[in-house]
Design a protein around this motif. Structure first.
Motif, PDB file in Angstrom:
ATOM      1  N   LEU A  32      11.435   3.297  -8.165  1.00  9.02           N
ATOM      2  CA  LEU A  32      11.629   2.077  -8.939  1.00  9.02           C
ATOM      3  C   LEU A  32      11.249   0.917  -7.857  1.00  9.02           C
ATOM      4  CD1 LEU A  32      14.515   2.763 -11.594  1.00  9.02           C
ATOM      5  CD2 LEU A  32      12.008   2.763 -11.984  1.00  9.02           C
ATOM      6  N   LEU A  33      12.044   0.908  -6.558  1.00  4.41           N
ATOM      7  CA  LEU A  33      11.756   0.065  -5.790  1.00  4.41           C
ATOM      8  C   LEU A  33      10.393  -0.058  -5.259  1.00  4.41           C
ATOM      9  CD1 LEU A  33      13.023  -2.235  -3.820  1.00  4.41           C
ATOM     10  CD2 LEU A  33      13.470  -0.350  -2.045  1.00  4.41           C
ATOM     11  N   ALA A  34       9.667   1.120  -5.137  1.00  2.69           N
ATOM     12  CA  ALA A  34       8.243   1.334  -4.818  1.00  2.69           C
ATOM     13  C   ALA A  34       7.236   0.575  -5.843  1.00  2.69           C
ATOM     14  CB  ALA A  34       8.117   2.571  -4.459  1.00  2.69           C
ATOM     15  N   ILE A  35       7.741   0.801  -7.006  1.00  5.11           N
ATOM     16  CA  ILE A  35       6.755   0.092  -8.172  1.00  5.11           C
ATOM     17  C   ILE A  35       7.107  -1.484  -8.010  1.00  5.11           C
ATOM     18  CG2 ILE A  35       6.623  -0.226 -10.365  1.00  5.11           C
ATOM     19  CD1 ILE A  35       7.828   2.533 -10.839  1.00  5.11           C
ATOM     20  N   TRP A  36       8.070  -1.746  -7.884  1.00  5.03           N
ATOM     21  CA  TRP A  36       8.500  -3.370  -7.771  1.00  5.03           C
ATOM     22  C   TRP A  36       7.675  -3.728  -6.340  1.00  5.03           C
ATOM     23  CZ3 TRP A  36      10.526  -6.970 -10.838  1.00  5.03           C
ATOM     24  CH2 TRP A  36      11.002  -8.247 -10.175  1.00  5.03           C
ATOM     25  N   LEU A  76       6.232  -8.517 -15.494  1.00 13.83           N
ATOM     26  CA  LEU A  76       5.978  -7.328 -16.294  1.00 13.83           C
ATOM     27  C   LEU A  76       4.655  -6.743 -16.475  1.00 13.83           C
ATOM     28  CD1 LEU A  76       8.523  -8.197 -19.253  1.00 13.83           C
ATOM     29  CD2 LEU A  76       8.899  -6.617 -17.375  1.00 13.83           C
ATOM     30  N   GLU A  77       3.693  -7.574 -16.407  1.00 13.65           N
ATOM     31  CA  GLU A  77       2.437  -6.787 -16.587  1.00 13.65           C
ATOM     32  C   GLU A  77       1.903  -6.487 -15.087  1.00 13.65           C
ATOM     33  OE1 GLU A  77      -0.127 -10.523 -17.635  1.00 13.65           O
ATOM     34  OE2 GLU A  77      -0.015 -10.163 -19.916  1.00 13.65           O
ATOM     35  N   SER A  78       2.374  -6.993 -14.081  1.00 12.57           N
ATOM     36  CA  SER A  78       2.150  -6.368 -12.727  1.00 12.57           C
ATOM     37  C   SER A  78       2.646  -5.020 -12.582  1.00 12.57           C
ATOM     38  CB  SER A  78       2.486  -7.318 -11.759  1.00 12.57           C
ATOM     39  OG  SER A  78       1.887  -8.613 -11.767  1.00 12.57           O
ATOM     40  N   LEU A  79       3.887  -4.950 -13.091  1.00 10.96           N
ATOM     41  CA  LEU A  79       4.702  -3.446 -13.098  1.00 10.96           C
ATOM     42  C   LEU A  79       3.792  -2.520 -13.770  1.00 10.96           C
ATOM     43  CD1 LEU A  79       8.106  -4.546 -13.160  1.00 10.96           C
ATOM     44  CD2 LEU A  79       7.082  -4.215 -11.065  1.00 10.96           C
ATOM     45  N   GLY A  80       3.170  -3.129 -14.908  1.00 13.04           N
ATOM     46  CA  GLY A  80       2.639  -2.306 -15.783  1.00 13.04           C
ATOM     47  C   GLY A  80       0.985  -1.872 -15.210  1.00 13.04           C
ATOM     48  N   VAL A  81       0.522  -2.575 -14.491  1.00 14.44           N
ATOM     49  CA  VAL A  81      -0.753  -2.311 -13.829  1.00 14.44           C
ATOM     50  C   VAL A  81      -0.667  -1.463 -12.972  1.00 14.44           C
ATOM     51  CG1 VAL A  81      -2.483  -3.309 -12.267  1.00 14.44           C
ATOM     52  CG2 VAL A  81      -1.771  -4.715 -14.348  1.00 14.44           C
ATOM     53  N   VAL A  82       0.493  -1.386 -11.921  1.00 11.25           N
ATOM     54  CA  VAL A  82       1.127  -0.474 -10.914  1.00 11.25           C
ATOM     55  C   VAL A  82       1.229   0.982 -11.773  1.00 11.25           C
ATOM     56  CG1 VAL A  82       2.573   0.396  -9.312  1.00 11.25           C
ATOM     57  CG2 VAL A  82       2.079  -1.965  -9.495  1.00 11.25           C
ATOM     58  N   VAL A  83       1.848   1.125 -12.723  1.00 12.20           N
ATOM     59  CA  VAL A  83       2.152   2.322 -13.556  1.00 12.20           C
ATOM     60  C   VAL A  83       0.820   2.928 -14.201  1.00 12.20           C
ATOM     61  CG1 VAL A  83       3.392   3.290 -15.320  1.00 12.20           C
ATOM     62  CG2 VAL A  83       4.515   1.603 -14.012  1.00 12.20           C
ATOM     63  N   PHE A  84       0.181   2.184 -14.993  1.00  7.52           N
ATOM     64  CA  PHE A  84      -1.026   2.497 -15.589  1.00  7.52           C
ATOM     65  C   PHE A  84      -2.241   2.701 -14.335  1.00  7.52           C
ATOM     66  CE2 PHE A  84       1.042   0.625 -19.060  1.00  7.52           C
ATOM     67  CZ  PHE A  84       1.308   1.734 -19.907  1.00  7.52           C
ATOM     68  N   LEU A 129       0.796  -1.215   0.087  1.00  6.01           N
ATOM     69  CA  LEU A 129      -0.165  -0.076  -0.178  1.00  6.01           C
ATOM     70  C   LEU A 129       0.846   1.361   0.232  1.00  6.01           C
ATOM     71  CD1 LEU A 129      -2.692   1.426   0.226  1.00  6.01           C
ATOM     72  CD2 LEU A 129      -2.440   1.106   2.776  1.00  6.01           C
ATOM     73  N   PHE A 130       1.858   1.450   0.989  1.00  3.76           N
ATOM     74  CA  PHE A 130       2.574   2.546   0.983  1.00  3.76           C
ATOM     75  C   PHE A 130       3.634   2.861  -0.175  1.00  3.76           C
ATOM     76  CE2 PHE A 130       1.401   1.331   5.427  1.00  3.76           C
ATOM     77  CZ  PHE A 130       0.841   2.709   5.829  1.00  3.76           C
ATOM     78  N   PRO A 131       4.139   1.702  -0.764  1.00  4.02           N
ATOM     79  CA  PRO A 131       5.059   2.057  -2.069  1.00  4.02           C
ATOM     80  C   PRO A 131       4.181   2.368  -3.043  1.00  4.02           C
ATOM     81  CG  PRO A 131       5.634  -0.072  -1.073  1.00  4.02           C
ATOM     82  CD  PRO A 131       4.266   0.450  -0.075  1.00  4.02           C
ATOM     83  N   PHE A 132       2.878   2.063  -3.051  1.00  2.00           N
ATOM     84  CA  PHE A 132       2.016   2.352  -4.181  1.00  2.00           C
ATOM     85  C   PHE A 132       1.547   3.858  -4.110  1.00  2.00           C
ATOM     86  CE2 PHE A 132      -2.259   3.202  -5.985  1.00  2.00           C
ATOM     87  CZ  PHE A 132      -2.040   2.870  -7.448  1.00  2.00           C
ATOM     88  N   ILE A 133       1.425   4.288  -2.900  1.00  2.00           N
ATOM     89  CA  ILE A 133       1.103   5.812  -2.741  1.00  2.00           C
ATOM     90  C   ILE A 133       2.412   6.768  -2.978  1.00  2.00           C
ATOM     91  CG2 ILE A 133       0.720   7.435  -0.661  1.00  2.00           C
ATOM     92  CD1 ILE A 133      -1.196   5.298   0.624  1.00  2.00           C
ATOM     93  N   ILE A 134       3.362   6.043  -2.726  1.00  4.72           N
ATOM     94  CA  ILE A 134       4.701   6.586  -2.943  1.00  4.72           C
ATOM     95  C   ILE A 134       4.836   7.120  -4.476  1.00  4.72           C
ATOM     96  CG2 ILE A 134       7.243   6.727  -3.028  1.00  4.72           C
ATOM     97  CD1 ILE A 134       7.191   5.216  -0.417  1.00  4.72           C
ATOM     98  N   PHE A 135       4.479   5.903  -5.266  1.00  3.04           N
ATOM     99  CA  PHE A 135       4.665   6.123  -6.726  1.00  3.04           C
ATOM    100  C   PHE A 135       3.393   7.136  -7.239  1.00  3.04           C
ATOM    101  CE2 PHE A 135       3.623   4.456 -10.814  1.00  3.04           C
ATOM    102  CZ  PHE A 135       4.670   4.812 -11.485  1.00  3.04           C
ATOM    103  N   LEU A 136       2.113   6.980  -6.684  1.00  2.24           N
ATOM    104  CA  LEU A 136       1.091   7.663  -6.955  1.00  2.24           C
ATOM    105  C   LEU A 136       1.384   9.073  -6.796  1.00  2.24           C
ATOM    106  CD1 LEU A 136      -1.770   8.163  -7.932  1.00  2.24           C
ATOM    107  CD2 LEU A 136      -2.544   7.746  -5.397  1.00  2.24           C
ATOM    108  N   VAL A 137       1.820   9.599  -5.408  1.00  2.00           N
ATOM    109  CA  VAL A 137       2.359  11.158  -5.158  1.00  2.00           C
ATOM    110  C   VAL A 137       3.321  11.459  -6.308  1.00  2.00           C
ATOM    111  CG1 VAL A 137       3.372  12.346  -3.752  1.00  2.00           C
ATOM    112  CG2 VAL A 137       1.829  10.583  -2.902  1.00  2.00           C
ATOM    113  N   ALA A 138       4.448  10.516  -6.828  1.00  2.00           N
ATOM    114  CA  ALA A 138       5.388  10.909  -7.725  1.00  2.00           C
ATOM    115  C   ALA A 138       4.666  11.131  -9.138  1.00  2.00           C
ATOM    116  CB  ALA A 138       6.395   9.973  -7.836  1.00  2.00           C
ATOM    117  N   VAL A 139       3.971  10.223  -9.178  1.00  2.00           N
ATOM    118  CA  VAL A 139       3.171  10.434 -10.809  1.00  2.00           C
ATOM    119  C   VAL A 139       2.305  11.559 -10.894  1.00  2.00           C
ATOM    120  CG1 VAL A 139       1.536   9.316 -12.441  1.00  2.00           C
ATOM    121  CG2 VAL A 139       3.329   7.974 -11.428  1.00  2.00           C
ATOM    122  N   SER A 140       1.696  11.984  -9.894  1.00  2.00           N
ATOM    123  CA  SER A 140       0.762  13.025  -9.813  1.00  2.00           C
ATOM    124  C   SER A 140       1.492  14.206  -9.962  1.00  2.00           C
ATOM    125  CB  SER A 140      -0.328  13.108  -8.656  1.00  2.00           C
ATOM    126  OG  SER A 140       0.368  13.283  -7.434  1.00  2.00           O
ATOM    127  N   GLY A 141       2.783  14.433  -9.192  1.00  2.00           N
ATOM    128  CA  GLY A 141       3.500  15.489  -9.295  1.00  2.00           C
ATOM    129  C   GLY A 141       4.181  15.436 -10.610  1.00  2.00           C
TER     130      GLY A 141
END
Length: 321
Positions: free
Chosen positions: A111-115, A145-153, A51-63
């Motif tokens: 990148l670690l957060a995405i993984w 790879l699909e899982s990483l794509g799901v996180v990004v998209f 949960l928290f790694p995804f939120i880190i990536f979400l905040v970075a993407v929105s910024g």
């Protein structure tokens, strides 16, 4: 004529009810044979961990997209779904994440957060692989790879969805300003009631997309809506039910002490994961039922064609007078 139509309608209703009964029975059998409780526990742990790694990536993407406010609003929306006792546990760490995460997305920590966030996606995928059969699973590196794509998209889609939700009322207000006051009042009243459906609609669409993206590709004609609706119902019921339960069960903090908030959050994740696992089994049951019915109809059609051909061969040949 009317009686015949009623009989036909009654028969169709009974056939549909029998189909649903058969699918639910099959889903429960699959749930227990696939060790659904253990799968839900594993999914709950990895979901909380990611949960928290995804939120880190979400905040970075929105910024990075110049939509930092939308990212913060998405996080607030996620917290609003949780029971107050659960959201209070994660609100503090999330506030620290938001204040310390920048707009850079190509860094080692991001990148670690995405993984790490991908581990939660893999847990959900494993549930669906068990439901539909491991013979339908793709190679593990493709799945990763699909899982990483799901996180990004997924993060990008959340930011876009929040932008639409924010712009929607403003656009509606601009449009209704062109109409007379009476009509505008009616439109505003309608929007007020429709806005109550926004949260369930977003949850339903999000869970449907999760089932859509993680179900093994080799399975044909997959049924996804029953499991999606069940998962949404379990999520909403869990959020509301836990709030009521914890309000009147005031001794849980005495039992678990300082870990009470963490235990409550883990319990919430487990119950929601349980709904997801049962929803996956329900989708598989309906899919298998449709496949069995299609095979039965194909066999019946071949049998009818064969019988017709045999009957044609058995007819005596006509002779000239």
């Amino acid at each position: 004529m009317l009686t015949s139509a009623r009989k036909r309608g009654y028969i169709d209703t009974m056939v549909a009810l029998e189909r649903h009964k058969r699918a639910w029975k099959r889903a429960l059998v699959l749930f227990f044979s696939n060790q659904g409780m253990a799968a839900a526990g594993n999914m709950a742990f990895l979901s909380m961990l990611s949960l928290f790694p995804f939120i880190i990536f979400l905040v970075a993407v929105s910024g990075f997209m110049g939509q930092s406010e939308r990212g913060h609003e998405a996080i607030q929306y996620m917290l609003s779904i949780l029971p107050p006792e659960v959201s209070s546990v994660v609100a503090g760490p999330i506030k620290g994440i938001v204040s310390n995460t920048g707009a850079e997305i190509l860094t080692g920590s991001i990148l670690l957060a995405i993984w790490t966030a991908g581990n939660g996606v893999e847990a959900a995928r494993e549930v669906l692989i068990k439901a539909f059969g491991k013979e339908h699973a793709r190679a593990i590196w493709i799945r990763r790879l699909e899982s990483l794509g799901v996180v990004v998209f997924g993060a990008i889609a959340i930011v876009i969805a929040m932008s639409i939700m924010v712009l929607g009322p403003a656009v509606l207000k601009a449009i209704t300003s062109l109409f007379p006051d009476a009509m505008m009042d009616g439109v505003n009243t309608t929007w007020k009631y429709l806005s109550l459906l926004v949260s369930p609609a977003v949850l339903t669409l999000g869970l449907y997309m999760v089932y859509l993206s993680l179900t093994p590709r080799k399975v044909k004609n997959v049924v996804r809506l029953p499991g999606t609706l069940l998962s949404v119902a379990v999520l909403i019921a869990t959020a509301k039910g836990m709030s009521v339960y914890l309000k009147y069960a005031g001794n849980y903090d005495v039992t678990y002490g300082s870990l009470a908030g963490v235990v409550v959050m883990q319990l919430f994740c487990f119950l929601v994961s349980l709904g997801f696992v049962l929803g996956a089994e329900l989708n598989a049951a309906y899919t298998f039922d449709e496949a069995d019915r299609a095979k039965a109809e194909a066999r019946a059609s071949k049998r009818t064609a064969k019988d017709a051909a045999n009957n044609g061969d058995d007819k005596p040949a006509e002779t000239d007078a």
